[in-house]
Design an enzyme around this catalytic site. Structure first.
Site, PDB file in Angstrom:
ATOM      1  N   ASP A 454       1.646 -49.214 -37.294  1.00 50.86           N
ATOM      2  CA  ASP A 454       0.222 -48.845 -36.750  1.00 50.86           C
ATOM      3  C   ASP A 454      -0.524 -48.300 -37.889  1.00 50.86           C
ATOM      4  O   ASP A 454      -0.081 -48.164 -39.105  1.00 50.86           O
ATOM      5  CB  ASP A 454       0.607 -47.706 -35.451  1.00 50.86           C
ATOM      6  CG  ASP A 454      -0.713 -47.415 -34.789  1.00 50.86           C
ATOM      7  OD1 ASP A 454      -1.775 -48.250 -34.764  1.00 50.86           O
ATOM      8  OD2 ASP A 454      -0.769 -46.308 -34.365  1.00 50.86           O
ATOM      9  N   GLU A 457      -4.851 -50.095 -41.141  1.00 55.81           N
ATOM     10  CA  GLU A 457      -6.081 -51.079 -41.692  1.00 55.81           C
ATOM     11  C   GLU A 457      -6.288 -50.768 -43.244  1.00 55.81           C
ATOM     12  O   GLU A 457      -6.985 -51.507 -44.056  1.00 55.81           O
ATOM     13  CB  GLU A 457      -7.115 -50.690 -40.840  1.00 55.81           C
ATOM     14  CG  GLU A 457      -7.175 -51.128 -39.431  1.00 55.81           C
ATOM     15  CD  GLU A 457      -5.875 -50.330 -38.787  1.00 55.81           C
ATOM     16  OE1 GLU A 457      -5.558 -49.470 -38.885  1.00 55.81           O
ATOM     17  OE2 GLU A 457      -5.236 -51.120 -37.827  1.00 55.81           O
ATOM     18  N   ASP A 532      -6.097 -51.177 -29.488  1.00 56.82           N
ATOM     19  CA  ASP A 532      -6.494 -50.132 -28.435  1.00 56.82           C
ATOM     20  C   ASP A 532      -7.600 -50.739 -27.457  1.00 56.82           C
ATOM     21  O   ASP A 532      -8.792 -50.407 -27.746  1.00 56.82           O
ATOM     22  CB  ASP A 532      -6.898 -48.980 -29.007  1.00 56.82           C
ATOM     23  CG  ASP A 532      -5.923 -48.136 -29.880  1.00 56.82           C
ATOM     24  OD1 ASP A 532      -4.862 -48.581 -29.624  1.00 56.82           O
ATOM     25  OD2 ASP A 532      -6.464 -47.205 -30.611  1.00 56.82           O
TER      26      ASP A 532
HETATM   27  O1  MIG Z   1      -4.956 -42.660 -33.706  1.00 59.54           O
HETATM   28  O2  MIG Z   1       0.107 -43.544 -32.389  1.00 59.54           O
HETATM   29  O3  MIG Z   1      -3.146 -48.385 -31.379  1.00 59.54           O
HETATM   30  O4  MIG Z   1      -1.152 -47.863 -29.806  1.00 59.54           O
HETATM   31  O5  MIG Z   1      -0.530 -45.113 -29.062  1.00 59.54           O
HETATM   32  C1  MIG Z   1      -3.998 -43.346 -32.589  1.00 59.54           C
HETATM   33  C2  MIG Z   1      -1.001 -43.267 -31.341  1.00 59.54           C
HETATM   34  C3  MIG Z   1      -2.977 -43.915 -32.973  1.00 59.54           C
HETATM   35  C4  MIG Z   1      -3.128 -46.174 -32.257  1.00 59.54           C
HETATM   36  C5  MIG Z   1      -2.393 -47.077 -31.521  1.00 59.54           C
HETATM   37  C6  MIG Z   1      -1.804 -46.754 -30.269  1.00 59.54           C
HETATM   38  C7  MIG Z   1      -0.948 -45.570 -30.235  1.00 59.54           C
HETATM   39  C8  MIG Z   1      -1.741 -44.787 -31.100  1.00 59.54           C
HETATM   40  N1  MIG Z   1      -2.200 -44.823 -32.485  1.00 59.54           N
END
Ligand code: MIG
Length: 829
Positions: A454, A457, A532
């Site tokens: 995650d 980016e 998200d």
């Molecule tokens: O700033 O890890 O897209 O699936 O639950 C949010 C917490 C960070 C974004 C992900 C989401 C995840 C969440 N993350």
């Protein structure tokens, strides 16, 4: 006139003036154009054109349908030619010929003819057989010679710009560009690629997480593809700013693109997969149902989720651990109180057929060691289970090896992410990738089965636009380039480190990685999900265009948080979401930390029962889904398809994105609005069977069908055979025995399919350990003849039963035979 109206009108005028003045600046015709051809040289593979302004353009013939164009403006092409996206550069040059004309130079392969007009320098692609124009430059390739225009154009301080512009066809349609919160046909839209963390995005939000600068153009049934391999912030405009042109450009780097000629879209996707890499087969359990939450903790909560699934007879293969499993968000650690014995947990779940996938963010907590002697405690080889509040092994190791990103000044770059002050690894360093990959031992030793990347980016709470990272340097094959070039490939390299690490650590298991961000080529290392989303009908309606678009962009293994991530959903929305995702490769229910609970049972038994029906059907369809997945792996043609991919000659499909197909045989038309119990469905030409009733329809038209909440309209193409396995609650619970072949004869009484099977977990399929069985059905005088060809491949699934069901007659007829792995013919009467 009301004051409010007045204000609005004034705002309107201001806005028009604003647009007016910048519209001129935004016009790409203002860029400096490459000048005309002065001379050219030819090698075995390529022609290099020297231009009057000392620019160089090179046309390389890679395959009869794949041509690379590379240009350097006012200088010679650099020797350095590297791209993280490209998987193959050793092409066997096909035969091609060159003809020199007064005004042009013509290169012809067996499939495509490229006319390079000398002055102005315009490149034109034609079909070599029909000489029909497929794609032609609208102006010569161009650049921002003064380094000022780009800033004016795009409100960026790039100071560089390269662009190519193509004549927009009156009937041209555009597909691809990876992950875009947009409809399927991208005609008249424009897009930016700059990987961005965009929680709660809605249709039109751009850019979002990924960059796949590859698109398909389709006109008069003929398709071509363009892959603009440039990782800088890039722009694609498909007739948005002008009716004359479709153009693409980037804030730096080279003008380098690959032109693919079809005319079939499937053929282009195959070439694209060859060029940027095939998706490897994930483990079969990745197709199982998955459940997530930000976050399930402690370990007993995770066990409870698994227990609920089993008690309620709902299939489940995977539970995800989101960020709260870690010690204060330190990656490669487990919270010693919440998850003191992760290995015990994974073993307990494993006994119930449930695997754990853990989230891993790129942000490594910035934690300089407390300068005292601290023994590492009881398990020096498993620091992930030790308290890390005094010394954090990942930070220490990475720092001592100098693997973390630094600013131009040499200081560490310290973004803020979940752990607070953090550092990012320079994944462009091969040894840093290897180190990062090896760190995954911390997960594998504890029985974690897959990794979820995650925030790559990369997201930075200090600033999500990348401005805080402008001067961050990456090694980049010795170029020591900055963020402008490296942002969009950060996730690709992280996923590569992860995939390679898992493969090294567990050579007998297929890695399973899920990523949020990516660049072209990401499919070699990772599957993806669409980030998200919202728990809303609008957000749900993006599922089909996004999944199909990703499939048309080289990423077949896609899915979205089932039920939506942000906001409060309801039973109806959740059911309708499952009626799409039960056939998406990645089927995972996930929810934000402060959201209402969303597991399949949370809105009551009525909805739970419907969801169960679809999850069970998904598992029964595994032989079909897995066969389609293997096709995607091998050919690059995705399983989750827009209709246009199968019916490219049918203009009715060109902007159809509220239906989808799985493979070539199953057509699904979900409901994507509340309280709708009927809908129109477009069926392409041919005969179709209603999956639920076996009612036959003649296609080539719209039909109206009932779609009560229990039923997603689903149709099978006449001529198809759908293989089904037994019902099961997790992959591997039962073997695919018996295998039932649902036969849907066409008007001639024929149907056929090819079943793919392998062990589902190991990489042995790459060495031929699979089985492919062709099954063919023909109508005979008194019944049907089923022909099972002798299977190919070395995989032996063991003895089992094949059942055949003919769906054409009112009362289905069965025949059962034992499969002995030899070719055979049976007759059903
Ligand atoms: O700033 O890890 O897209 O699936 O639950 C949010 C917490 C960070 C974004 C992900 C989401 C995840 C969440 N993350």
């Amino acid at each position: 006139m009301l004051v409010g109206d007045m204000k609005r009108i004034l705002a309107g005028i201001v806005c028009v003036i604003g647009l007016g003045s910048s519209a001129a600046a935004q016009d790409i015709t203002q860029l400096e154009k490459i000048s005309s051809v002065a001379s050219f040289t030819k090698t075995e593979k390529a022609i290099t054109f020297d231009c009057q302004d000392h620019s160089q353009v090179r046309l390389t013939v890679l395959a009869p349908d794949l041509i690379r164009i590379r240009a350097a403006f006012a200088k010679a092409l650099p020797a350095n030619d590297h791209s993280w996206a490209i998987a193959k550069d050793d092409w066997n040059t096909p035969r091609w010929i060159l003809s020199e004309m007064a005004d042009s130079i013509v290169v012809s392969t067996d499939e495509v003819e490229i006319i390079v007009h000398r002055s102005p320098l315009l490149i034109e692609f034609r079909d070599a057989r029909t000489h029909e124009v497929i794609n032609v430059d609208e102006q010569p390739m161009a650049y921002d010679a003064k380094g000022t225009l780009a800033g004016m154009m795009f409100d960026s301080n790039a100071g560089m710009f390269v662009a190519a512009s193509k004549t927009l066809g009156f009937d041209e349609h555009f597909y691809g560009l990876g992950e875009k919160a947009a409809r399927l046909d991208k005609r008249r839209e424009r897009f930016i690629n700059w990987n961005s963390d965009t929680p709660g995005y809605t249709e039109g939000k751009d850019p979002i997480y990924q960059t796949i600068p590859f698109y398909l153009g389709l006109q008069h049934g003929n398709a071509y593809g363009i892959f603009f391999d440039n990782s800088y912030r890039s722009y694609f405009d498909f007739g948005h700013s002008s009716q004359q042109r479709a153009w693409f450009g980037a804030e730096g780097g080279e003008m380098s693109y690959y032109f693919f000629y079809g005319p079939s879209m499937k053929k282009i996707l195959s070439r694209y997969a060859e060029l940027t890499g095939h998706m490897p087969m994930p483990p079969m359990w990745a197709l199982g149902n998955q459940q997530s939450r930000w976050s399930y903790y402690p370990d007993t909560t995770v066990e409870e989720v698994a227990r609920q699934y089993r008690e309620r007879d709902l299939p489940l293969d995977v539970i995800h651990l989101d960020i709260d499993y870690m010690q204060a968000y330190r990656v490669f650690t487990f919270d010693t109180k919440r998850f003191p014995k992760p290995k015990d947990l994974s073993e307990k779940l494993g006994k119930q057929g449930v695997k754990i996938v853990a989230i891993v963010d790129p942000g490594v907590k910035y934690q300089p060691s407390v300068p005292i002697n601290i023994s590492r405690g009881r398990s020096p080889s498993n620091p992930e289970l030790d308290p890390q509040d005094r010394r954090y092994y990942v930070f220490d190791d990475g720092l001592s090896h100098n693997y973390f990103q630094r600013r131009k000044s040499g200081e560490l770059f310290i973004p803020k992410v979940w752990p607070g002050d953090s550092v990012f690894v320079d994944y462009s360093l091969p040894e840093a990738r290897r180190w990062w990959g090896d760190l995954h031992r911390a997960y594998l030793d504890n029985g974690i089965a897959g990794i979820w990347n995650d925030m790559n980016e990369p997201s930075d709470f200090v600033d999500q636009t990348g401005k805080n990272q402008t001067d961050v340097v990456s090694y980049d094959e010795g170029e020591n380039s900055t963020h402008a070039k490296n942002r969009n490939v950060f996730a690709l390299l992280e996923a590569r480190a992860t995939y390679d690490g898992l493969e090294r650590l567990q050579p007998n298991k297929r890695p399973y990685v899920i990523t949020r961000a990516g660049y072209a080529g990401i499919q070699r290392y990772s599957t993806m999900w669409t980030g998200d989303t919202n728990s809303s009908w609008e957000s749900l309606a993006l599922n089909i265009p996004m999944f199909t678009t990703l499939g048309l962009s080289g990423e077949p293994f896609v899915g979205s948080d089932v039920g939506g991530f942000i906001g409060r959903g309801n039973g109806e929305l959740l059911v309708r979401a499952y009626q799409i995702s039960f056939l998406a490769p990645f089927c995972r229910n996930h929810k934000v930390i402060d959201g209402y609970d969303q597991e399949p049972w949370r809105f009551g038994k009525y909805y739970e029962d419907i969801i169960r029906k679809y999850l069970k059907l998904r598992y029964q369809l595994l032989p079909f889904l897995y066969t389609s997945l293997e096709e995607a792996h091998r050919t690059g043609v995705p399983l989750f398809r827009p209709l246009v991919l199968n019916y490219q000659e049918d203009p009715n499909t060109y902007n159809l994105d509220d239906e989808f197909m799985v493979g070539k045989d199953l057509l699904v038309a979900p409901v994507q609005r509340p309280e709708i119990m009927q809908r129109l469905v477009y069926l392409p030409k041919g005969v179709w069977y209603d999956y639920w009733t076996n009612k036959k329809y003649q296609g080539g038209t719209m039909i109206r069908v009932d779609a009560p909440l229990e039923t997603v309209p689903m149709f099978v193409r006449a001529g198809a055979i759908i293989p089904l396995g037994p019902q099961m609650n997790y992959v591997g619970e039962k073997s695919f025995n018996p295998l039932t072949f649902e036969i849907y004869p066409d008007d001639d009484g024929s149907a056929a399919t090819t079943l793919y099977e392998d062990d589902g977990v190991s990489p042995a399929y790459q060495r031929g350990v699979f089985r492919r069985t062709i099954i063919d059905v023909k109508r005979a005088k008194t019944g049907y003849v089923v022909n099972i060809a002798a299977p190919t491949g070395n995989y032996n699934p063991g003895p089992r039963e094949f059942s055949f069901v003919i769906n054409s007659s009112p009362t289905p007829k069965f025949v059962r035979i034992a499969d002995e792995g030899r070719g055979r013919t049976i007759e059903i009467r």
